[in-house]
Design a protein around this motif. Sequence first.
Motif, PDB file in Angstrom:
ATOM      1  N   MET A  12       1.758  -4.656  -9.102  1.00 34.87           N
ATOM      2  CA  MET A  12       2.414  -5.761  -9.796  1.00 34.87           C
ATOM      3  C   MET A  12       3.907  -5.513 -10.012  1.00 34.87           C
ATOM      4  O   MET A  12       4.647  -6.435 -10.303  1.00 34.87           O
ATOM      5  N   GLU A  13       4.346  -4.304  -9.845  1.00 32.23           N
ATOM      6  CA  GLU A  13       5.774  -3.986  -9.977  1.00 32.23           C
ATOM      7  C   GLU A  13       6.467  -3.896  -8.626  1.00 32.23           C
ATOM      8  O   GLU A  13       7.675  -3.678  -8.573  1.00 32.23           O
ATOM      9  N   CYS A  14       5.744  -4.077  -7.549  1.00 34.94           N
ATOM     10  CA  CYS A  14       6.307  -4.035  -6.201  1.00 34.94           C
ATOM     11  C   CYS A  14       6.966  -5.384  -5.912  1.00 34.94           C
ATOM     12  O   CYS A  14       6.300  -6.423  -5.956  1.00 34.94           O
ATOM     13  N   PRO A  15       8.258  -5.408  -5.614  1.00 35.71           N
ATOM     14  CA  PRO A  15       8.950  -6.679  -5.343  1.00 35.71           C
ATOM     15  C   PRO A  15       8.336  -7.456  -4.165  1.00 35.71           C
ATOM     16  O   PRO A  15       8.230  -8.688  -4.224  1.00 35.71           O
ATOM     17  N   THR A  16       7.913  -6.767  -3.135  1.00 39.55           N
ATOM     18  CA  THR A  16       7.321  -7.448  -1.983  1.00 39.55           C
ATOM     19  C   THR A  16       5.995  -8.096  -2.367  1.00 39.55           C
ATOM     20  O   THR A  16       5.724  -9.241  -2.000  1.00 39.55           O
ATOM     21  N   PHE A  17       5.177  -7.385  -3.128  1.00 34.74           N
ATOM     22  CA  PHE A  17       3.897  -7.937  -3.570  1.00 34.74           C
ATOM     23  C   PHE A  17       4.136  -9.129  -4.492  1.00 34.74           C
ATOM     24  O   PHE A  17       3.457 -10.146  -4.397  1.00 34.74           O
ATOM     25  N   ARG A  18       5.113  -9.018  -5.369  1.00 33.31           N
ATOM     26  CA  ARG A  18       5.438 -10.128  -6.287  1.00 33.31           C
ATOM     27  C   ARG A  18       5.861 -11.372  -5.497  1.00 33.31           C
ATOM     28  O   ARG A  18       5.464 -12.483  -5.809  1.00 33.31           O
ATOM     29  N   ARG A  19       6.692 -11.172  -4.447  1.00 36.32           N
ATOM     30  CA  ARG A  19       7.118 -12.299  -3.608  1.00 36.32           C
ATOM     31  C   ARG A  19       5.913 -12.951  -2.940  1.00 36.32           C
ATOM     32  O   ARG A  19       5.815 -14.174  -2.853  1.00 36.32           O
ATOM     33  N   MET A  20       4.982 -12.119  -2.464  1.00 37.93           N
ATOM     34  CA  MET A  20       3.797 -12.658  -1.825  1.00 37.93           C
ATOM     35  C   MET A  20       2.987 -13.485  -2.829  1.00 37.93           C
ATOM     36  O   MET A  20       2.544 -14.599  -2.518  1.00 37.93           O
ATOM     37  N   LEU A  21       2.828 -12.986  -4.037  1.00 35.04           N
ATOM     38  CA  LEU A  21       2.110 -13.742  -5.068  1.00 35.04           C
ATOM     39  C   LEU A  21       2.795 -15.066  -5.353  1.00 35.04           C
ATOM     40  O   LEU A  21       2.141 -16.114  -5.459  1.00 35.04           O
ATOM     41  N   GLU A  22       4.119 -15.034  -5.484  1.00 35.13           N
ATOM     42  CA  GLU A  22       4.878 -16.262  -5.748  1.00 35.13           C
ATOM     43  C   GLU A  22       4.720 -17.261  -4.605  1.00 35.13           C
ATOM     44  O   GLU A  22       4.593 -18.469  -4.838  1.00 35.13           O
ATOM     45  N   ASP A  23       4.712 -16.750  -3.363  1.00 38.65           N
ATOM     46  CA  ASP A  23       4.542 -17.634  -2.203  1.00 38.65           C
ATOM     47  C   ASP A  23       3.165 -18.287  -2.206  1.00 38.65           C
ATOM     48  O   ASP A  23       3.022 -19.468  -1.869  1.00 38.65           O
ATOM     49  N   VAL A  24       2.141 -17.554  -2.614  1.00 38.55           N
ATOM     50  CA  VAL A  24       0.795 -18.128  -2.672  1.00 38.55           C
ATOM     51  C   VAL A  24       0.733 -19.169  -3.787  1.00 38.55           C
ATOM     52  O   VAL A  24       0.212 -20.268  -3.596  1.00 38.55           O
ATOM     53  N   VAL A  25       1.294 -18.845  -4.954  1.00 38.57           N
ATOM     54  CA  VAL A  25       1.278 -19.776  -6.085  1.00 38.57           C
ATOM     55  C   VAL A  25       2.019 -21.068  -5.732  1.00 38.57           C
ATOM     56  O   VAL A  25       1.560 -22.163  -6.037  1.00 38.57           O
ATOM     57  N   SER A  26       3.146 -20.954  -5.035  1.00 38.65           N
ATOM     58  CA  SER A  26       3.945 -22.135  -4.697  1.00 38.65           C
ATOM     59  C   SER A  26       3.370 -22.924  -3.518  1.00 38.65           C
ATOM     60  O   SER A  26       3.799 -24.039  -3.254  1.00 38.65           O
ATOM     61  N   GLY A  27       2.427 -22.320  -2.810  1.00 39.67           N
ATOM     62  CA  GLY A  27       1.863 -22.992  -1.641  1.00 39.67           C
ATOM     63  C   GLY A  27       2.619 -22.707  -0.367  1.00 39.67           C
ATOM     64  O   GLY A  27       2.298 -23.244   0.679  1.00 39.67           O
ATOM     65  N   ALA A  28       3.642 -21.862  -0.449  1.00 38.03           N
ATOM     66  CA  ALA A  28       4.419 -21.526   0.739  1.00 38.03           C
ATOM     67  C   ALA A  28       3.640 -20.603   1.680  1.00 38.03           C
ATOM     68  O   ALA A  28       3.933 -20.537   2.864  1.00 38.03           O
ATOM     69  N   LEU A  29       2.651 -19.911   1.139  1.00 38.78           N
ATOM     70  CA  LEU A  29       1.827 -19.019   1.946  1.00 38.78           C
ATOM     71  C   LEU A  29       0.373 -19.255   1.570  1.00 38.78           C
ATOM     72  O   LEU A  29       0.006 -19.150   0.399  1.00 38.78           O
ATOM     73  N   ALA A  49       0.821  -1.216   0.000  1.00 35.83           N
ATOM     74  CA  ALA A  49       0.000   0.000   0.000  1.00 35.83           C
ATOM     75  C   ALA A  49       0.851   1.260   0.000  1.00 35.83           C
ATOM     76  O   ALA A  49       0.459   2.277  -0.578  1.00 35.83           O
ATOM     77  N   ALA A  50       2.027   1.191   0.598  1.00 37.06           N
ATOM     78  CA  ALA A  50       2.905   2.364   0.680  1.00 37.06           C
ATOM     79  C   ALA A  50       4.059   2.307  -0.319  1.00 37.06           C
ATOM     80  O   ALA A  50       4.876   3.231  -0.381  1.00 37.06           O
ATOM     81  N   CYS A  51       4.129   1.251  -1.105  1.00 34.74           N
ATOM     82  CA  CYS A  51       5.251   1.049  -2.020  1.00 34.74           C
ATOM     83  C   CYS A  51       5.286   2.138  -3.105  1.00 34.74           C
ATOM     84  O   CYS A  51       4.254   2.461  -3.696  1.00 34.74           O
ATOM     85  N   PRO A  52       6.473   2.665  -3.384  1.00 34.52           N
ATOM     86  CA  PRO A  52       6.567   3.695  -4.421  1.00 34.52           C
ATOM     87  C   PRO A  52       6.554   3.136  -5.852  1.00 34.52           C
ATOM     88  O   PRO A  52       6.568   3.910  -6.815  1.00 34.52           O
ATOM     89  N   ALA A  53       6.486   1.816  -6.006  1.00 34.36           N
ATOM     90  CA  ALA A  53       6.447   1.230  -7.354  1.00 34.36           C
ATOM     91  C   ALA A  53       5.219   1.764  -8.097  1.00 34.36           C
ATOM     92  O   ALA A  53       4.186   2.052  -7.487  1.00 34.36           O
ATOM     93  N   PRO A  54       5.310   1.893  -9.433  1.00 36.65           N
ATOM     94  CA  PRO A  54       4.196   2.442 -10.213  1.00 36.65           C
ATOM     95  C   PRO A  54       2.888   1.645 -10.085  1.00 36.65           C
ATOM     96  O   PRO A  54       1.810   2.207 -10.199  1.00 36.65           O
ATOM     97  N   SER A  55       2.965   0.340  -9.847  1.00 34.14           N
ATOM     98  CA  SER A  55       1.762  -0.470  -9.648  1.00 34.14           C
ATOM     99  C   SER A  55       2.099  -1.588  -8.667  1.00 34.14           C
ATOM    100  O   SER A  55       3.265  -1.903  -8.442  1.00 34.14           O
TER     101      SER A  55
END
Length: 146
Positions: free
Chosen positions: A115-132, A107-113
């Motif tokens: 989907m470009e936020c590295p932290t959000f991308r990691r969270m998505l990857e963790d959900v896809v992999s089943g790690a989260l 929510a506070a990330c300065p990335a343009p969207s």
Amino acid sequence: MPDLDIAEVARRAGVPASTLRYYEEKGLIAPTGRRGLRRQYDPAVLERLALIAIGRSAGFSLDEIARMFAPDGRPRIEPRTLLDKADELDRTIRELEVLRDSLRHTAACPAPSHMECPTFRRMLEDVVSGALAVPGTRARRGLSRS
């Protein structure tokens, strides 16, 4: 104390009458009889409903809760069952903390969207992999980060 009718039990327990009828169908509670068409319950049913509510809040299924009552209706809960559920809740809490922190960062990330936020991308990857796991998904398989 006189028996309570289904409407009074529903009001005091904070559940609809349909839930009480369902719990009766599952063998979790039993009426003492009827007054006209209305089911009547012993006032002790309120304590039993409180135990059921605690069990549901802790994540136990109704079938698991039903097995926690002895044939005489008294609670009979194995300590190992409680410890295993407490461990599961600890895992869920850690996963929800990761999810919360990731969302706050995003929510506070300065990335343009997002989907470009590295932290959000990691969270998505963790959900896809089943790690989260997130609410509404299948079984949790652990965390990628603690």
